[in-house]
Design an enzyme around this catalytic site. Structure first.
Site, PDB file in Angstrom:
ATOM      1  N   HIS A 119       3.742   4.744   3.567  1.00 16.66           N
ATOM      2  CA  HIS A 119       4.538   3.896   4.449  1.00 16.66           C
ATOM      3  C   HIS A 119       5.490   4.754   5.288  1.00 16.66           C
ATOM      4  O   HIS A 119       6.399   5.381   4.760  1.00 16.66           O
ATOM      5  CB  HIS A 119       5.335   2.921   3.576  1.00 16.66           C
ATOM      6  CG  HIS A 119       6.188   1.969   4.320  1.00 16.66           C
ATOM      7  ND1 HIS A 119       7.560   2.005   4.259  1.00 16.66           N
ATOM      8  CD2 HIS A 119       5.873   0.931   5.141  1.00 16.66           C
ATOM      9  CE1 HIS A 119       8.061   1.021   4.992  1.00 16.66           C
ATOM     10  NE2 HIS A 119       7.060   0.355   5.549  1.00 16.66           N
TER      11      HIS A 119
ATOM     12  N   HIS B  60       9.752   3.077  13.982  1.00 15.94           N
ATOM     13  CA  HIS B  60       9.708   1.759  13.341  1.00 15.94           C
ATOM     14  C   HIS B  60      10.330   0.671  14.190  1.00 15.94           C
ATOM     15  O   HIS B  60       9.843  -0.461  14.226  1.00 15.94           O
ATOM     16  CB  HIS B  60      10.422   1.803  11.991  1.00 15.94           C
ATOM     17  CG  HIS B  60      10.476   0.472  11.324  1.00 15.94           C
ATOM     18  ND1 HIS B  60      11.539  -0.398  11.461  1.00 15.94           N
ATOM     19  CD2 HIS B  60       9.571  -0.176  10.547  1.00 15.94           C
ATOM     20  CE1 HIS B  60      11.291  -1.509  10.777  1.00 15.94           C
ATOM     21  NE2 HIS B  60      10.105  -1.399  10.214  1.00 15.94           N
TER      22      HIS B  60
HETATM   23  O1  G3P Z   1       3.416  -2.520   8.017  1.00 16.60           O
HETATM   24  C1  G3P Z   1       3.641  -2.824   6.675  1.00 16.60           C
HETATM   25  C2  G3P Z   1       5.076  -2.686   6.501  1.00 16.60           C
HETATM   26  O2  G3P Z   1       5.386  -1.410   6.991  1.00 16.60           O
HETATM   27  C3  G3P Z   1       5.784  -3.730   7.299  1.00 16.60           C
HETATM   28  O3  G3P Z   1       7.091  -3.529   7.272  1.00 16.60           O
HETATM   29  O4  G3P Z   1       9.075  -3.233   8.606  1.00 16.60           O
HETATM   30  O5  G3P Z   1       8.215  -1.350   7.240  1.00 16.60           O
HETATM   31  O6  G3P Z   1       7.057  -2.016   9.314  1.00 16.60           O
HETATM   32  P1  G3P Z   1       7.871  -2.466   8.152  1.00 16.60           P
HETATM   33 CA    CA Z   2       4.952  -0.923   9.318  1.00 17.43          CA
END
Ligand code: G3P
Ligand code: CA
Length: 293
Positions: free
Chosen positions: A10, A52
């Site tokens: 992530h 992000h």
């Molecule tokens: O894309 C999956 C997860 O990353 C969604 O949350 O806010 O971390 O992009 P975010």
């Molecule tokens: Ca994401």
């Protein structure tokens, strides 16, 4: 549904290095992640960058470098800056207690093409293949700004060899319409529809809505709390041939039901039986998966 659930890094190995930096992606690859996630926004000159937020101030020094370039809402928007300007910014850690937020170490915002070049270079030099897992951030906002994402994104990934349903890529988005549009313009790439723990998700998870998702998406990416509240969601998705990739598993932010990230990961891998999961700590998730039930 999958033979083995995949571990998705992530924002890179973001538990260890500032998110969405080339070192964080390289560390994720070296740890053995199956898939590596860039979130994507666009610059004023239309370049896809790995970031992000649609704003710059949470993870860069834009406030000091360009104090007069904020909008009336007090935010610095990436679409208001050229790539050249963004490349001059220094990226720092977002989350307190992780990589030092005040550090002499230099990190910059990578372009999506730089991320792809890194991953494909590592694939060649190591002989190990991974998938990339790009998220289109706020496509409606970008469209309103004159920077529609879908066609340019599709052209870019095709140029880099990501073509067809079997490609090593998952395209993810919280907005359903861009996933529909990508199909309309001929993309067969695997697509994942993201769901937050909110009213919109409850609407998206009715039987009729899940039925209608088939053909638009190959799976769902729900907030992990949605599965905690309704473990049958995994079976309901699987019944329709949809993958389930929940987010986000963090060693320093474990769900209230668990005493450790390992315990949490075990539940999602082996009790809820998800097909993969997003984690800031790929090494931990890989170790839990390796240990098995
Ligand atoms: O894309 C999956 C997860 O990353 C969604 O949350 O806010 O971390 O992009 P975010
Ligand atoms: Ca994401």
């Amino acid at each position: 549904m999958s033979a083995q659930p995949i571990v998705i890094a992530h924002r890179g190995a973001s538990g260890y290095l500032p998110e969405h930096t080339l070192p964080a992606y390289a560390m994720a690859f070296a740890q053995g992640a199956d898939s590596i996630e860039p979130d994507l926004v666009r610059t004023k000159d239309g370049v896809f960058i790995c970031l992000h937020d649609i704003h710059l101030e949470a993870t860069t020094d834009v406030e000091e470098r360009f104090p007069d370039r904020k909008r009336a809402d007090g935010r610095w928007y990436a679409v208001d800056f050229t790539l050249d300007e963004i490349k001059g910014l220094r990226v720092h850690e977002r989350i307190a207690g992780r990589f030092p937020q005040q550090s002499a170490a230099r990190f910059e915002v990578p372009t999506f093409e730089e991320m792809i070049a890194l991953i494909q270079g590592l694939e060649r030099s190591t002989g190990r293949q991974v998938s990339i897992y790009p998220e289109l951030k706020a496509p409606a906002f970008h469209r309103d700004a004159g920077l529609a994402m879908e066609q340019d994104f599709l052209d870019l990934v095709r140029r880099h060899g990501y073509r067809g349903a079997g490609s090593r890529i998952f395209v993810q988005c919280f907005e359903r319409e861009p996933l529909v549009r990508l199909r309309e313009i001929g993309s067969q790439l695997p697509q994942i529809f993201l769901l937050g723990d909110n009213a919109a998700a409850r609407e998206a998870l009715t039987e009729a809505s899940l039925d209608a998702l088939v053909g638009v998406a190959n799976g769902i990416g729900p907030a992990k709390s949605l599965i905690e509240k309704d473990p049958a969601l995994v079976r309901r998705a699987h019944d329709r041939g949809l993958l389930v990739h929940p987010y986000t598993f963090r060693a320093d932010d474990v769900g209230a039901e668990y005493s450790s990230i390992e315990e949490e990961l075990k539940a999602f891998f082996f009790a809820y039986r998800v097909d993969g999961l997003f984690t800031d700590h790929p090494d931990v998730a890989l170790a839990v998966r390796e240990e098995g039930e």
